[in-house]
Motif scaffolding. Sequence first.
Motif, PDB file in Angstrom:
ATOM      1  N   TYR A 269      -3.126   3.081   5.329  1.00 53.56           N
ATOM      2  CA  TYR A 269      -2.918   2.189   4.404  1.00 53.56           C
ATOM      3  C   TYR A 269      -2.254   3.031   3.117  1.00 53.56           C
ATOM      4  O   TYR A 269      -1.438   2.628   2.499  1.00 53.56           O
ATOM      5  CB  TYR A 269      -4.203   1.441   3.869  1.00 53.56           C
ATOM      6  CG  TYR A 269      -3.975   0.448   2.522  1.00 53.56           C
ATOM      7  CD1 TYR A 269      -3.476  -0.627   3.007  1.00 53.56           C
ATOM      8  CD2 TYR A 269      -4.342   0.710   1.574  1.00 53.56           C
ATOM      9  CE1 TYR A 269      -3.039  -1.733   1.808  1.00 53.56           C
ATOM     10  CE2 TYR A 269      -4.036  -0.130   0.452  1.00 53.56           C
ATOM     11  CZ  TYR A 269      -3.451  -1.358   0.644  1.00 53.56           C
ATOM     12  OH  TYR A 269      -2.935  -2.095  -0.682  1.00 53.56           O
ATOM     13  N   ASP A 270      -2.909   4.127   2.820  1.00 55.03           N
ATOM     14  CA  ASP A 270      -2.639   4.861   1.660  1.00 55.03           C
ATOM     15  C   ASP A 270      -1.016   5.070   1.598  1.00 55.03           C
ATOM     16  O   ASP A 270      -0.318   5.276   0.841  1.00 55.03           O
ATOM     17  CB  ASP A 270      -3.405   5.993   1.519  1.00 55.03           C
ATOM     18  CG  ASP A 270      -4.812   5.622   0.941  1.00 55.03           C
ATOM     19  OD1 ASP A 270      -4.961   4.276   0.459  1.00 55.03           O
ATOM     20  OD2 ASP A 270      -5.807   6.471   0.948  1.00 55.03           O
ATOM     21  N   ILE A 271      -0.732   5.687   2.903  1.00 54.11           N
ATOM     22  CA  ILE A 271       0.740   6.384   3.229  1.00 54.11           C
ATOM     23  C   ILE A 271       1.655   4.969   3.233  1.00 54.11           C
ATOM     24  O   ILE A 271       2.801   5.133   2.463  1.00 54.11           O
ATOM     25  CB  ILE A 271       0.691   6.674   4.638  1.00 54.11           C
ATOM     26  CG1 ILE A 271      -0.172   8.160   4.918  1.00 54.11           C
ATOM     27  CG2 ILE A 271       2.160   7.145   5.136  1.00 54.11           C
ATOM     28  CD1 ILE A 271      -0.174   8.637   6.051  1.00 54.11           C
ATOM     29  N   VAL A 272       1.198   3.851   3.706  1.00 49.62           N
ATOM     30  CA  VAL A 272       2.262   2.616   3.674  1.00 49.62           C
ATOM     31  C   VAL A 272       2.219   2.297   2.318  1.00 49.62           C
ATOM     32  O   VAL A 272       3.352   1.816   1.839  1.00 49.62           O
ATOM     33  CB  VAL A 272       1.875   1.642   4.806  1.00 49.62           C
ATOM     34  CG1 VAL A 272       2.490   0.733   4.554  1.00 49.62           C
ATOM     35  CG2 VAL A 272       2.086   2.200   6.090  1.00 49.62           C
ATOM     36  N   SER A 273       1.114   1.895   1.627  1.00 45.41           N
ATOM     37  CA  SER A 273       1.033   1.290   0.291  1.00 45.41           C
ATOM     38  C   SER A 273       2.036   2.121  -0.764  1.00 45.41           C
ATOM     39  O   SER A 273       2.385   1.555  -1.578  1.00 45.41           O
ATOM     40  CB  SER A 273      -0.317   0.753  -0.145  1.00 45.41           C
ATOM     41  OG  SER A 273      -0.913   2.071  -0.443  1.00 45.41           O
TER      42      SER A 273
END
Length: 277
Positions: A269-273
């Motif tokens: 999630y952190d990478i994508v967001s």
Amino acid sequence: MKHDGHTHTEYCPHGTVADVEELVQRAIALGFKRYSITEHAPLPPDGLADIGGEPEIWTSSTMPLNDVRHYFIHMERLKKKYAADIELLVGFEVDYLAGHRHWTTDFLNEYGPQMDDGILSVHFLDGVDGLRCIDYQPQDYAEGIIARYGSFQSAQLAYYRMIQDSLMADLGPYKPTRLGHISLCQKFQLAFPDEDTSLSADSLALIDTLLTQIKAKRYTLDVNAAGLFKPDCRDIYPPEPLIRQARQAGIPLIYGSDAHDLADVGRGYDIVSALLP
Ligand code: ZN
Ligand code: FE
């Protein structure tokens, strides 16, 4: 709004989810406020006659048709139980199969009114001996898909063409308006060191058109973290340059963990967001 737009349940025969409720609880603990439960919608039963390769790949792809009623009852119960903590959207990841548009439309007309959310994905393409799976395993991809199109890049172009076909197809009023993992054809990119797996000029040109069409039709894109964790992929579906291009085109992008296991909830999630608006 922290939203996971693509997740699976124990209704998926190839996943390892024991109980979807545990995934929902994990999502709540991770701070998700919205969570789409998008189990694979059943495949058309008579499609089995069209496939090449092992029949189990087809039969283990999705829940059988007679699970659908129970699926909705079960998910609706969870929706109510956790309403104070998280907004659960219940729906399907629907397979786009060019030869089964009527069946898919009938299915969506029947169950669409109960769907809060949906994803339209391409997991099967015409290949050797019939329809072949895109994301089963590298050897099957080589024998079923690459052998049919001649090269990794030719298969890639065929995949993006089918994505475009899925976007344009008339599947009736309940057709999902989010396209799933549009670069799934890269899932085994690292397993073919002798092939050029980058996007060809033809694919890049097609993707340009595709993004314009997605924008014009007001569809959204699944930005799917699953590929980051696949040993032969190690990339987001779609990869970062395409995410940037889609952003510039003004296409809404929705994170998806594609969780098939408790440990997958919120992955990447952190990478994508960080790449999303
Ligand atoms: Zn699945
Ligand atoms: Fe999928």
